[in-house]
Design an enzyme around this catalytic site. Structure first.
Site, short mmCIF file in Angstrom:
data_model
loop_
_atom_site.label_atom_id
_atom_site.label_comp_id
_atom_site.label_asym_id
_atom_site.label_seq_id
_atom_site.Cartn_x
_atom_site.Cartn_y
_atom_site.Cartn_z
N TYR A 127 -5.94 -0.85 -7.08
CA TYR A 127 -5.37 -2.10 -6.56
C TYR A 127 -4.78 -1.97 -5.15
CZ TYR A 127 -0.85 -1.01 -9.13
OH TYR A 127 0.29 -0.49 -9.63
N GLU A 128 -4.50 -3.09 -4.55
CA GLU A 128 -4.10 -3.16 -3.13
C GLU A 128 -5.16 -2.56 -2.22
OE1 GLU A 128 -1.82 -5.05 -2.65
OE2 GLU A 128 -0.76 -4.97 -4.55
N GLY A 129 -6.42 -2.80 -2.54
CA GLY A 129 -7.52 -2.24 -1.75
C GLY A 129 -7.95 -0.92 -2.37
N ARG B 73 0.82 -1.22 0.00
CA ARG B 73 0.00 0.00 0.00
C ARG B 73 0.85 1.26 0.00
NH1 ARG B 73 -5.28 -2.06 3.58
NH2 ARG B 73 -6.07 -3.25 1.80
#
Lengths: 592, 592
Positions: A434-436, A294
């Site tokens: 992406y990555e949440g 993140r």
């Protein structure tokens, strides 16, 4: 073709004038003196601008191709990857025993920003490998570490993260991929994963997939998810590569951008996998990767904004169009350069003040990661955990907006692919997802991080801001231009937090409906704090008569711009937050 | 594949409940009763959703191809264009004598929104023809009108606008294209034009280029620019097509989006051209097209936002992910639909409240164009001239942002091309650039339109807002939710105008540095006014017990959301404006 100039000077300013890294007591920081970091950044900058940047458009234009199960990366990627490998750039901060260079994380971040700015799609192959290696380092057995880490540190083998399935991304409890124990310590993994970045390609001898799957009979939902190492080629006892595992790329996706990175559908058909960490504790292990990832994604937002800004600035200086309304600036030319026009400057300064503020924020966050990992500093760990969703969500939202502003400076030339500005925007767009997705970051911030450890970390943040203001309020050049607006915006943040406390207990939606605005409000306060600190450092340098005075003066002027022109957003976010749940929740789903 | 549902009901609400078109005294409006507009909108909606929308992805994927000087449009475009032609959709508002249907412009706008939402790249072929026809109608000789308009009304011949050259876009005074008089009333046009939308294609028998060029010996700069009609095939006396003219497409651009429309480099090599309007008065004639085109581009912003929103809404209702924190909503399913989550609703309502407010704004603007053209109403003309840069700049900026929000609702599925959400964003992006980049719109607004006719029109706008508030302040349901926030935001707008007056005289940069924010501030006040008027109309309909009460209640709730959640942006824009010129102007160009 767009160009990229490594922001070495600005990074040096942040590392040494602002964060004063070499004088802090974080283990490993003593060696980070100006000369050392300059040497590393110079070299990384050279690779970025000379090797990676020229391949950026190539990657976008050619994309990756799947032919007979093999993914071909764009022309030149393999040779460049070899060069990066040979230069020792792939494991700056991994331990020496596994082939790394044991440098602080903060230096890896600075280098990573340059690589990402030069070529995001390319740098992802390496970035994901680093994330996977970190998870193995944190949760693997000694045997697993010895087997995989040295090869991953050198990127002879690359890594991936396999979370998403067609029917679930955010809600991983719905996962269907199965892991059947084989009695010999291994498992057979079966299922389909999608959106797997660098899932298959031709630049490494092996690919180490980290795969989330459920062991049958385990707990329902997210509590029954385990993490597995699934190598593309089975690694034999002696470390050589054995037979092909039951994993294959079924398709590569057509995407809006990052065409140079292969985004794969990965099919697992009784593939051999090895448990990483404990049974059913897969999410915990995965989060080691996710948190690092993140911060790395926040870095991508900043990086694309910077390279886009650099090119917009050059264009604004070169392109002659119209005349300065207050008097001709380029009498010998047919028109004045774009940069004389106030609205072009407004757009450039929005970008510049974001990029430099975000860079300080990111490096400060990275310093806290070092304090936490190397210095076992729980306060730093708590603070960076609080700030991670802001680094990811705020920097990628704003970073994308800045690529759009940069593209706009080019007018019609920004829309055609020839000038490369469209690619920056298209590549930057993924970082918000992406990555949440950023909405999930906001939820993490408001639903989890704010209250973590009894709200200790957010209180520490406020104390730090207050402390900084108090310490410097006698500084006349800081007071009005920096400290007053910082105080005002930080008050907005506190009011928003108070609103959540008072209303969120009765009705969680009163807090969640404002989560996205809170993330942005918090982000602006962080950048405001960074600018106040940078202005202080710049004043100190000017007073000391050291270095490039013009650079420091520009820094202060850019900071003033941020405080006057960007920070007022906090009032708007507060108003949105204080309108509470009702405007968002009152309509039935059918009424939309 | 994404779908499109024509917003017929919402358009009917605006036309009849809000604007009450058939009861106004604008010539031609008496026949716009509910049944008539419903019939037109139904038919247009059918073509949009059934014919044009299915070709949207095809256009994006195939793009246009230049082969041996011929541009091939994507599969299906030609057949669809024939269908649109045969349905009589290409000249709704042109005069009957030239083959049009003489309908009010407002109806053309409503139909245009649907066509654009369904397929922007496709609809541009027709839209540019309409713009070129309008310029010929306003400035052409009787002979020119008779020669070109009937064929252009039917789109048997299409039209283009040729302004930009490689070295100049905004600053057309730098133009190099030459027009040499031939002594027989015709000219030889030589030069290169770029970014020519629909410049060459295979869907029409002839293409009528309107080309800006300089007659040698004329005044310097923009005052020496004339406008010419340059047909691809020379039209003979009897109206049949003669020889190929000296104009050819040299290249089609690779772009971020609108791939279905051919964006051409057009090379003019002693092409025969005919003066349109007066010598050296080309900009005036071109502006007839430009103003109409700017409103049409604002419409595109709204249109892409609507179709993107519609699909995001469907996805949010269908996709099961996570649980409602206040209690399970879909107990029989593995998870709740996305739309239960507050932050997803926030994103959807940002979109919905923009789309519906923008639609009202656009139709109100179109009504003023009818009042101006058909009713010779100078006040309406002045007002719509003031609002045109806002319609163009604000609606396209916001429209693009909304496509990004819609894409975000899809998570990773929004980034891959398969779901079509990326195309909406990529297509919407151009609208912020063409027909005058949005920075130029802001300059036009603050530098020209505010002070036009002694500031009469902006004063009329404030009077109208004040009048509306005064008239309705006894309405308890409107007062707090709509009138108070409208008053507040309109005060911000007045303060901003005052700041410009007080500071812009001494230093024009004090106004120009805030121009972009002023355009957005003004846009929010306009949408706030629209929402207050729509809320009033909805309350009236509910009180009258007429129609679909649920629809009207939703309308009011959506409006409340706008007032509470979007309108607070005005305070931020004011703060940015009031920081004046200094933060933007103080840095030397070299210091950036």
């Amino acid at each position: 073709m767009p160009s990229y100039t490594p922001p070495t000077k600005d990074m040096q300013f942040i590392l040494h004038d602002v964060l004063k890294v070499s004088t802090t007591d974080t283990p490993g920081y003593a060696e980070l003196d100006r000369d050392f970091t300059a040497a590393v950044l110079e070299e990384a900058g050279k690779i970025s601008s000379e090797v990676l940047a020229p391949l950026n458009v190539v990657g976008d234009t050619e994309g990756c191709k799947l032919e007979n199960g093999v993914v071909r990366t764009p022309t030149g990627f393999k040779a460049a990857f070899d060069q990066v490998r040979e230069g020792g750039w792939t494991a700056l901060d991994l331990p020496e025993e596994f082939g790394g260079q044991n440098m602080p994380y903060i230096l890896g971040t600075a280098v990573g920003e340059m690589f990402s700015a030069a070529n995001q799609a390319f740098t992802m192959y390496q970035g994901l490998t680093h994330g996977a290696a970190s998870a193995i380092l944190a949760h693997g057995s000694e045997d697993q570490k010895a087997t995989y880490l040295p090869k991953m540190a050198s990127c002879d083998w690359t890594g991936t993260m396999n979370l998403t399935e067609p029917h679930c991304g955010t809600d991983l409890g719905l996962m269907r991929t199965k892991a059947e124990p084989q009695g010999d310590g291994s498992y057979k993994i079966t299922g389909q994963k999608i959106f797997i970045s660098s899932g298959e390609h031709d630049m490494a001898d092996n690919i180490i997939h980290l795969v989330l799957a459920k062991i049958p009979g385990g707990p329902e939902g997210i509590k029954g998810v385990s993490l597995f190492i699934v190598p593309k080629f089975i690694v034999k006892e002696d470390g050589s590569l054995g037979e092909r595992n039951g994993v294959a790329c079924g398709k590569i996706e057509e995407k809006m951008g990052i065409h140079g990175n292969s985004t794969c559908v990965m099919n697992y058909d009784e593939a051999t996998g090895y448990l990483l960490g404990e049974e059913h504790k897969g999410m915990r292990a995965m989060f080691t990767m996710m948190n690092e990832a993140r911060i790395g994604v926040g870095m991508q937002g900043l990086a694309q904004a910077d390279v886009a800004y650099q090119n917009a600035l050059e264009y604004a200086k070169d392109r002659l169009q119209g005349r300065d309304v207050t008097g001709v600036k380029n009498p010998d030319g047919p028109a004045d350069p774009l940069i004389v026009h106030p609205d072009i400057r407004r757009a450039l300064l929005d970008q510049k003040s974001f990029v430099e503020g975000a860079r300080a924020f990111l490096l400060w966050g990275s310093q806290m990661i070092d304090q936490s990992h190397r210095g076992n500093d729980a306060a730093a760990e708590g603070m960076v955990s609080l700030l991670t969703p802001i680094i990811k969500g705020f920097l990628t939202d704003e970073g994308f907006d800045m690529t759009i502003l940069a593209q706009q400076v080019y007018g019609g030339h920004g829309y055609i692919e020839e000038w490369g500005m469209s690619q920056f925007a298209r590549d930057a767009r993924i970082a918000m997802i992406y990555e949440g997705a950023n909405g999930v970051q906001a939820l993490d911030l408001v639903g989890r991080k704010l209250a973590q450890d009894g709200g200790k970390h957010v209180m520490a943040f406020f104390d730090m801001v207050k402390g900084f203001i108090k310490e410097n309020e006698d500084h006349p050049a800081l007071k009005q231009d920096f400290l007053d607006p910082l105080k005002e915006s930080s008050k907005h943040l506190q009011q928003a937090g108070m609103f959540f406390m008072q209303n969120g207990m009765k009705n969680p939606n009163a807090a969640l409906a404002g989560s996205y605005d809170f993330m942005h409000l918090f982000g602006h306060v962080c950048l405001g704090l960074m600018w106040a600190q940078m202005a202080k450092a710049a004043h100190e340098a000017i007073e000391a008569g050291e270095g490039d005075t013009a650079f420091y003066k520009t820094k202060i002027a850019t900071g003033r711009f941020y405080m006057k022109r960007r920070l007022p957003a906090t009032g708007m976010h507060l108003a949105r937050i204080e309108s509470g749940a009702e405007p968002v929740m009152e309509l039935e789903a059918e009424a939309f």
